[in-house]
Design an enzyme around this catalytic site. Structure first.
Site, PDB file in Angstrom:
ATOM      1  N   GLU A   1      77.817 -26.147 -25.592  1.00 51.43           N
ATOM      2  CA  GLU A   1      77.550 -26.825 -26.872  1.00 51.43           C
ATOM      3  C   GLU A   1      78.187 -26.137 -28.082  1.00 51.43           C
ATOM      4  O   GLU A   1      77.519 -25.887 -29.091  1.00 51.43           O
ATOM      5  CB  GLU A   1      76.037 -27.001 -27.052  1.00 51.43           C
ATOM      6  CG  GLU A   1      75.424 -27.739 -25.867  1.00 51.43           C
ATOM      7  CD  GLU A   1      73.931 -28.052 -26.022  1.00 51.43           C
ATOM      8  OE1 GLU A   1      73.269 -27.438 -26.878  1.00 51.43           O
ATOM      9  OE2 GLU A   1      73.450 -28.928 -25.280  1.00 51.43           O
TER      10      GLU A   1
ATOM     11  N   GLU B   1      74.733 -33.013 -16.780  1.00 52.34           N
ATOM     12  CA  GLU B   1      73.296 -33.047 -17.103  1.00 52.34           C
ATOM     13  C   GLU B   1      72.798 -34.484 -17.263  1.00 52.34           C
ATOM     14  O   GLU B   1      72.051 -34.800 -18.199  1.00 52.34           O
ATOM     15  CB  GLU B   1      73.016 -32.249 -18.388  1.00 52.34           C
ATOM     16  CG  GLU B   1      73.533 -30.819 -18.333  1.00 52.34           C
ATOM     17  CD  GLU B   1      73.160 -29.975 -19.557  1.00 52.34           C
ATOM     18  OE1 GLU B   1      72.272 -30.378 -20.337  1.00 52.34           O
ATOM     19  OE2 GLU B   1      73.774 -28.913 -19.728  1.00 52.34           O
TER      20      GLU B   1
HETATM   21  C1  XIL Z   1      66.916 -27.264 -21.288  1.00 45.43           C
HETATM   22  C2  XIL Z   1      65.922 -27.199 -20.146  1.00 45.43           C
HETATM   23  O1  XIL Z   1      65.882 -28.440 -19.487  1.00 45.43           O
HETATM   24  C3  XIL Z   1      64.567 -26.839 -20.698  1.00 45.43           C
HETATM   25  O2  XIL Z   1      63.654 -26.660 -19.632  1.00 45.43           O
HETATM   26  C4  XIL Z   1      64.671 -25.577 -21.518  1.00 45.43           C
HETATM   27  O3  XIL Z   1      63.433 -25.311 -22.092  1.00 45.43           O
HETATM   28  C5  XIL Z   1      65.713 -25.722 -22.599  1.00 45.43           C
HETATM   29  O4  XIL Z   1      66.935 -26.068 -22.011  1.00 45.43           O
HETATM   30  N1  XIL Z   1      71.486 -28.906 -22.823  1.00 45.43           N
HETATM   31  C6  XIL Z   1      71.663 -27.892 -21.924  1.00 45.43           C
HETATM   32  C7  XIL Z   1      70.539 -27.458 -21.065  1.00 45.43           C
HETATM   33  O5  XIL Z   1      72.793 -27.426 -21.750  1.00 45.43           O
HETATM   34  O6  XIL Z   1      70.597 -26.084 -20.746  1.00 45.43           O
HETATM   35  C8  XIL Z   1      69.213 -27.780 -21.694  1.00 45.43           C
HETATM   36  O7  XIL Z   1      68.191 -27.463 -20.750  1.00 45.43           O
HETATM   37  C9  XIL Z   1      69.160 -29.228 -22.085  1.00 45.43           C
HETATM   38  C10 XIL Z   1      70.224 -29.525 -23.105  1.00 45.43           C
END
Ligand code: XIL
Length: 344
Positions: free
Chosen positions: A155, A270
């Site tokens: 990100e 994701e």
């Molecule tokens: C999120 C997890 O799903 C949560 O459990 C944690 O508390 C925070 O992170 N983008 C990403 C992921 O790259 O690592 C994030 O995951 C969601 C958004």
């Protein structure tokens, strides 16, 4: 759990575009279906759930070729205290992966939202790359036998216009825009055989700021390539949001081509769906979710540079997407009787 079954079948139906599974009957796993189409399938998992929930564990081990640690590899999880490295959760997940011949996707090295507090102040005060590189050099070799790819910078693109379109993170503040190239170089040295990724979200959205973000990403890719940075992959998080307009198929396809012509692979890292119309009957809600996933994957999987699909979780039993008070406030006339729309 009839509700969960319906959702599962719809998800599998949508995922049939990964390689042809009959969603109404027994068939290959998602991983096998994906493999037939030359792709990998995996899901984000959490060791705490795997440990205590046998159904979940069975489903994960059946459906997935790769496992993405949802939290276990993040810097804040590994090194909450300076110099004190906690590998217990990640080591247990790694052992599970070894036993069941799964791969691990290395998620994630540099992410603004998972920096230990001590490192945030250390970077601001001393601008010292040492702690960043020590963390990278410690975790990458430790799981080298399992990890073919790593999200090195997560990100980096700003959600607003930011500083030159890059996220105003502690990394940018301490090291300038070159931190991205530097992180990739450090990662390459620590894991010479791993494919290295930049991972970010929202590129499928049709909003003015996301148009700026798409252009900013492409410029970043061009700059990194020109600088000879070891970058192999663009990760598209793909957190689909039914409340936000989606880019028409041709424009999404054109954006993916821009990544592919730069010689980079594309991974859907994701995938999940945030709902919008909670008052609709559950079956309609499920159809909308499945339809959104299918129309998205139809475009992304038509691009030959796309190598994998990872869903952010495998079941709505465990999801980071909660129905929030703000979601409910949009429907003041519903759930007056104290009932609820259930899970997202
Ligand atoms: C999120 C997890 O799903 C949560 O459990 C944690 O508390 C925070 O992170 N983008 C990403 C992921 O790259 O690592 C994030 O995951 C969601 C958004």
């Amino acid at each position: 759990m009839p509700h969960a079954m319906t959702r599962r079948r719809l998800l599998l139906g949508a995922a049939a575009s990964l390689g042809g599974r009959d969603p109404t009957g027994p068939g290959p796993s998602l991983a096998q279906a994906a493999r037939r189409a030359g792709r990998d399938y995996g899901a984000a998992v959490r060791m705490d759930y795997l440990r205590r929930d046998a159904d979940y564990r069975r489903a994960v081990l059946f459906e997935c070729a790769t496992l993405t640690p949802e939290v276990e590899l993040k810097w804040a999880a590994i090194e909450a205290e300076r110099g004190v490295l906690t590998f217990s959760e990640m080591d247990e997940l790694a052992d599970l992966a070894r036993t069941h011949r799964k791969r691990i996707d290395g998620h994630t090295l540099l992410w603004h939202a998972s920096i230990p507090a001590w490192a945030v102040s250390d970077m601001a005060e001393r601008r010292d790359w040492g702690p960043v590189s020590r963390y990278i050099q410690t975790v990458m070799p430790r799981y080298a036998d399992l990890t073919a790819r790593w999200d090195v910078v997560n990100e980096p693109i700003a959600e607003d216009h930011g500083v030159d379109g890059l996220r105003a993170s502690p990394f940018l503040a301490a090291f300038g825009p070159d931190y991205i190239r530097r992180a990739l170089e450090t990662a390459r040295a620590a894991a010479p055989h791993a494919k290295l990724a930049i991972n970010d979200f929202g590129f499928e959205r049709d909003t003015p700021i996301d148009e700026v973000r798409r252009r900013r990403l492409l410029r970043l890719l061009g700059d990194l390539i020109k600088a000879g940075a070891p970058l192999d992959i663009v990760g598209l998080e793909s957190h689909l949001d039914l409340g936000v307009k989606r880019l028409p198929a041709e424009r999404l396809a054109a954006f993916l081509r821009e990544i592919a012509v730069r010689g980079l692979a594309i991974h859907v890292t994701e995938l999940d769906v945030k709902e919008a119309d909670y008052p609709l009957p559950a079956t309609r809600r499920d159809e909308r979710v499945a339809q959104a996933v299918k129309s998205y994957l139809d475009v992304v999987l038509a691009q030959p540079a796309t190598r994998s699909v990872t869903t952010w979780g495998l079941t709505d039993r465990y999801s980071w997407l909660e129905v929030t008070p703000a979601d409910l406030a949009r429907f003041p006339n519903d759930w007056k009787d104290g009932s609820s729309p259930g899970l997202n």
